[in-house]
Motif scaffolding. Structure first.
Motif, PDB file in Angstrom:
ATOM      1  N   GLY A 131       0.803  -1.209   0.000  1.00 16.15           N
ATOM      2  CA  GLY A 131       0.000   0.000   0.000  1.00 16.15           C
ATOM      3  C   GLY A 131       0.828   1.248   0.000  1.00 16.15           C
ATOM      4  O   GLY A 131       2.037   1.189  -0.054  1.00 16.15           O
ATOM      5  N   PRO A 132       0.152   2.325   0.078  1.00 12.06           N
ATOM      6  CA  PRO A 132      -1.307   2.448   0.198  1.00 12.06           C
ATOM      7  C   PRO A 132      -2.013   2.092  -1.103  1.00 12.06           C
ATOM      8  O   PRO A 132      -1.473   2.273  -2.187  1.00 12.06           O
ATOM      9  CB  PRO A 132      -1.509   3.917   0.560  1.00 12.06           C
ATOM     10  N   VAL A 150      -0.723  -8.745   4.631  1.00 15.73           N
ATOM     11  CA  VAL A 150      -0.881  -7.301   4.813  1.00 15.73           C
ATOM     12  C   VAL A 150       0.342  -6.643   5.450  1.00 15.73           C
ATOM     13  O   VAL A 150       0.277  -5.489   5.864  1.00 15.73           O
ATOM     14  CB  VAL A 150      -2.153  -6.983   5.640  1.00 15.73           C
ATOM     15  N   LEU A 171       1.178  -3.377   3.740  1.00 20.28           N
ATOM     16  CA  LEU A 171       0.017  -2.529   3.454  1.00 20.28           C
ATOM     17  C   LEU A 171       0.252  -1.071   3.819  1.00 20.28           C
ATOM     18  O   LEU A 171      -0.359  -0.181   3.251  1.00 20.28           O
ATOM     19  CB  LEU A 171      -1.218  -3.066   4.177  1.00 20.28           C
ATOM     20  N   PRO A 230      -1.678   1.627   9.449  1.00 19.09           N
ATOM     21  CA  PRO A 230      -3.087   1.310   9.635  1.00 19.09           C
ATOM     22  C   PRO A 230      -3.923   2.584   9.647  1.00 19.09           C
ATOM     23  O   PRO A 230      -3.521   3.599  10.192  1.00 19.09           O
ATOM     24  CB  PRO A 230      -3.157   0.603  10.976  1.00 19.09           C
ATOM     25  N   ARG A 260      -8.355   3.825   5.390  1.00 20.25           N
ATOM     26  CA  ARG A 260      -8.198   3.339   4.011  1.00 20.25           C
ATOM     27  C   ARG A 260      -7.929   1.830   4.012  1.00 20.25           C
ATOM     28  O   ARG A 260      -8.489   1.088   3.208  1.00 20.25           O
ATOM     29  CB  ARG A 260      -7.061   4.074   3.313  1.00 20.25           C
ATOM     30  N   ALA A 261      -7.093   1.368   4.925  1.00 20.62           N
ATOM     31  CA  ALA A 261      -6.814  -0.069   5.034  1.00 20.62           C
ATOM     32  C   ALA A 261      -8.048  -0.825   5.491  1.00 20.62           C
ATOM     33  O   ALA A 261      -8.357  -1.906   4.984  1.00 20.62           O
ATOM     34  CB  ALA A 261      -5.656  -0.306   6.006  1.00 20.62           C
ATOM     35  N   LEU A 301      -3.344  -2.285  13.253  1.00 17.40           N
ATOM     36  CA  LEU A 301      -4.386  -2.595  12.267  1.00 17.40           C
ATOM     37  C   LEU A 301      -5.369  -3.606  12.843  1.00 17.40           C
ATOM     38  O   LEU A 301      -6.580  -3.459  12.702  1.00 17.40           O
ATOM     39  CB  LEU A 301      -3.770  -3.134  10.978  1.00 17.40           C
TER      40      LEU A 301
END
Length: 114
Positions: A10-11, A40, A43, A46, A49-50, A77
């Motif tokens: 991510g993002p 993840v 990712l 946290p 968006r996540a 997260l």
């Protein structure tokens, strides 16, 4: 059968999320596929968006007759997912319906027999 793994880095933008949902549905079309493991670890920080991405992936998986499982989530997260009520299974944890292996219920002296 070993579940398919989808690595998330991510993002992730909203447009990319739609493609990832398609990927989850495609992975669950395989014979006897019930779970897609989402790695993840990459990712990013946290945040909402996540959470939005994981909620979309979980919904896509449920619509395809399966579910997702998280691999290596950041503790923050995991806490955020719990806070918003998005119960996604994490690798290495016992399912909510099953007791953890090796855990026995304690019995106190004087408890009536069941």
């Amino acid at each position: 059968m070993t579940p398919a793994v989808l690595v998330l880095t991510g993002p992730v933008t909203r447009d990319e999320a739609a493609g990832l949902c398609d990927d989850v549905r495609t992975l669950l079309e395989a014979p006897r596929a019930e779970v897609v493991v989402c790695d993840v670890a990459g990712l990013g920080p946290p945040g909402l968006r996540a959470v939005d991405l994981l909620a979309r992936l979980q919904l896509a998986a449920k619509r395809a007759g399966g579910r997702i499982r998280l691999r290596d989530p950041d503790p923050a997260l995991h806490a955020l997912l719990d806070l918003v009520g998005l119960g996604i299974e994490v690798e290495g944890q016992a399912e909510q319906r099953e007791p953890a292996l090796g855990v026995e219920e304690a019995v106190e002296p004087g408890d009536p027999p069941v």
